[in-house]
Design an enzyme around this catalytic site. Sequence first.
Site, PDB file in Angstrom:
ATOM      1  N   GLU A  45       0.829  -1.224   0.000  1.00 20.71           N
ATOM      2  CA  GLU A  45       0.000   0.000   0.000  1.00 20.71           C
ATOM      3  C   GLU A  45       0.852   1.258   0.000  1.00 20.71           C
ATOM      4  O   GLU A  45       0.750   2.084   0.907  1.00 20.71           O
ATOM      5  CB  GLU A  45      -0.890   0.004   1.251  1.00 20.71           C
ATOM      6  CG  GLU A  45      -1.745  -1.224   1.454  1.00 20.71           C
ATOM      7  CD  GLU A  45      -2.362  -1.298   2.871  1.00 20.71           C
ATOM      8  OE1 GLU A  45      -1.954  -0.498   3.742  1.00 20.71           O
ATOM      9  OE2 GLU A  45      -3.226  -2.153   3.083  1.00 20.71           O
ATOM     10  N   PRO A  46       1.697   1.459  -1.001  1.00 21.02           N
ATOM     11  CA  PRO A  46       2.527   2.672  -0.986  1.00 21.02           C
ATOM     12  C   PRO A  46       1.709   3.916  -1.295  1.00 21.02           C
ATOM     13  O   PRO A  46       0.822   3.892  -2.146  1.00 21.02           O
ATOM     14  CB  PRO A  46       3.540   2.411  -2.108  1.00 21.02           C
ATOM     15  CG  PRO A  46       2.802   1.524  -3.068  1.00 21.02           C
ATOM     16  CD  PRO A  46       1.905   0.655  -2.212  1.00 21.02           C
ATOM     17  N   ARG A  98       1.892  20.383   6.184  1.00 25.41           N
ATOM     18  CA  ARG A  98       2.919  19.480   6.707  1.00 25.41           C
ATOM     19  C   ARG A  98       3.936  20.160   7.630  1.00 25.41           C
ATOM     20  O   ARG A  98       4.265  19.605   8.686  1.00 25.41           O
ATOM     21  CB  ARG A  98       3.632  18.737   5.574  1.00 25.41           C
ATOM     22  CG  ARG A  98       2.697  17.839   4.749  1.00 25.41           C
ATOM     23  CD  ARG A  98       3.444  16.915   3.793  1.00 25.41           C
ATOM     24  NE  ARG A  98       4.286  15.996   4.537  1.00 25.41           N
ATOM     25  CZ  ARG A  98       5.597  16.079   4.621  1.00 25.41           C
ATOM     26  NH1 ARG A  98       6.243  17.007   3.976  1.00 25.41           N
ATOM     27  NH2 ARG A  98       6.260  15.222   5.342  1.00 25.41           N
ATOM     28  N   TYR A 131       3.604  18.519  11.195  1.00 26.64           N
ATOM     29  CA  TYR A 131       4.634  17.500  11.462  1.00 26.64           C
ATOM     30  C   TYR A 131       6.028  18.081  11.625  1.00 26.64           C
ATOM     31  O   TYR A 131       7.010  17.332  11.611  1.00 26.64           O
ATOM     32  CB  TYR A 131       4.727  16.509  10.293  1.00 26.64           C
ATOM     33  CG  TYR A 131       3.452  15.871   9.829  1.00 26.64           C
ATOM     34  CD1 TYR A 131       2.635  15.152  10.711  1.00 26.64           C
ATOM     35  CD2 TYR A 131       3.086  15.921   8.485  1.00 26.64           C
ATOM     36  CE1 TYR A 131       1.490  14.533  10.240  1.00 26.64           C
ATOM     37  CE2 TYR A 131       1.948  15.298   8.022  1.00 26.64           C
ATOM     38  CZ  TYR A 131       1.143  14.612   8.906  1.00 26.64           C
ATOM     39  OH  TYR A 131       0.024  13.995   8.435  1.00 26.64           O
ATOM     40  N   CYS A 180      -3.680  33.958   9.770  1.00 28.07           N
ATOM     41  CA  CYS A 180      -3.514  34.563  11.091  1.00 28.07           C
ATOM     42  C   CYS A 180      -3.273  33.515  12.168  1.00 28.07           C
ATOM     43  O   CYS A 180      -4.144  33.234  13.000  1.00 28.07           O
ATOM     44  CB  CYS A 180      -4.731  35.416  11.417  1.00 28.07           C
ATOM     45  SG  CYS A 180      -4.926  36.711  10.204  1.00 28.07           S
TER      46      CYS A 180
HETATM   47  C1  LIG Z   1      -1.383   6.066   5.092  1.00 27.77           C
HETATM   48  C2  LIG Z   1      -1.416   4.602   4.859  1.00 27.77           C
HETATM   49  C3  LIG Z   1      -0.641   4.032   3.839  1.00 27.77           C
HETATM   50  C4  LIG Z   1       0.321   4.825   2.995  1.00 27.77           C
HETATM   51  O1  LIG Z   1       1.368   5.344   3.737  1.00 27.77           O
HETATM   52  P1  LIG Z   1       2.573   6.105   3.010  1.00 27.77           P
HETATM   53  O2  LIG Z   1       3.466   6.488   4.097  1.00 27.77           O
HETATM   54  O3  LIG Z   1       1.981   7.271   2.317  1.00 27.77           O
HETATM   55  O4  LIG Z   1       3.177   5.129   2.057  1.00 27.77           O
HETATM   56  C5  LIG Z   1      -0.738   2.680   3.648  1.00 27.77           C
HETATM   57  N1  LIG Z   1      -1.568   1.909   4.401  1.00 27.77           N
HETATM   58  C6  LIG Z   1      -2.315   2.436   5.381  1.00 27.77           C
HETATM   59  C7  LIG Z   1      -3.192   1.536   6.177  1.00 27.77           C
HETATM   60  C8  LIG Z   1      -2.276   3.792   5.639  1.00 27.77           C
HETATM   61  O5  LIG Z   1      -3.025   4.300   6.620  1.00 27.77           O
END
Ligand SMILES: *Cc1c(COP(=O)(O)O)cnc(C)c1O
Length: 421
Positions: A274-275, A313, A317, A344
């Site tokens: 899941e990138p 960001r 962060y 503001c």
């Molecule tokens: C946010 C998320 C991702 C992707 O994370 P990246 O750091 O953007 O690669 C993959 N899986 C899950 C469950 C997430 O919450």
Amino acid sequence: MSAGFHRRAGALWCDGVPLARLARDHGTPAWVYSQSVLETRWKTFAAALADLDPTICYALKANSNQAVIRTFANLGAGADIVSIGEFARARAAGVPAKKIVFAGVGKTPAEMAVALKAGILQFNVESEPELAALAQVAQSLGRTASVALRVNPDVDAKTHRKITTGKSENKFGIALAHAREMALASRRTKGIRIEALATHIGSQITDVTPYRAAFARVAGLAKDLRAEGVGLTRLDFGGGLGVVYRNETPPDLSAYAAAVRAAVKGTGFGLVLEPGRWMVADAGVLLARVVYVKHGGAKRFAILDAAMNDLIRPTLYEAWMAVEPVAKPRAGARRAYDIVGPVCESGDYIALGRDMPRLADGDLVAIRQAGAYGAVMSSTYNARPLAPELLVKGRNVAVVRERQTVEALIALDRPAPWQRR
Ligand SMILES: *Cc1c(COP(=O)(O)O)cnc(C)c1O
């Protein structure tokens, strides 16, 4: 023609288009994405892991513009979604339901029902009550939900505290021992079939060691459960791979792939990845104009027409993001600037104490690596309309999201009927 973001005679271009022309034609602030960079990232990632034949589910939350999702969908992408809104976005961009994984700690029964009817690949379940709710929804629809239990392997991803998700104190996932009990107890529950274990330990991960530890723990549990009769068929190792914003040294793809391979190879389990950030961060910039250079008592401020509502960001962060002049950088002494927006809030900044070539009123700047967690996190705070998104391919430019108008923003509200107009 050079692809992606590069300098020509000192000026910053995206593919075959000078960023200055985009600013002239479309105004600022504006997001600019390079389709060639998006495609290259996808293909590079897929090639590095090809021997494991993964289902690559692009994590939509990093950038869910239809044109971005479609770029990946055309290359065979699946999608990782965290809401039914993202489900609709993925489907609208052509991602097949069969390649969608649904993550997130708070899926509602209504969201589950929509995804279940569509026949998604799997629900990544994060708690016992969620599993019970899913079973109930599935039973009421006469269906069976494919489930991955999202395991929290209790490893420290060594990233920013706000984007670490795999420690036991984080809200995400199910502790290993508990996941084991849940998997065993649910073997005969109607409406659900536990097919996978999933994990996602955080984002912007720059060290491969926590990955190795997490993958090994999850694969180990999966093998145990399979031996005890749980019909697991695949592992989902999430996303999180870091990118270079400044001087980070994230694992290269071959090191990441080796960590994945070490846990999966020879197990017979299929693989889901899941990138998010890795696919899109480098493919985008936020284009902004310096409204004023202000000399404060102790500091020099470059005040942009982009702000924390556009790109949060740095504020959220403490993220460091590269800021570059769009024109050929001025020669001569560099200066330190606090690069801020007009919102503001003292927390409204893009960069603090940034050493830069000299800036002047009216200059254009590009905030680099802004393709991930940029536009998707924008708000309209201070009644600032959402900035447009532009996709560049060679010499072609498409407005893939129009600049919101102030009128459209106001039209989202309406006075109560008892208030005089
Ligand atoms: C946010 C998320 C991702 C992707 O994370 P990246 O750091 O953007 O690669 C993959 N899986 C899950 C469950 C997430 O919450």
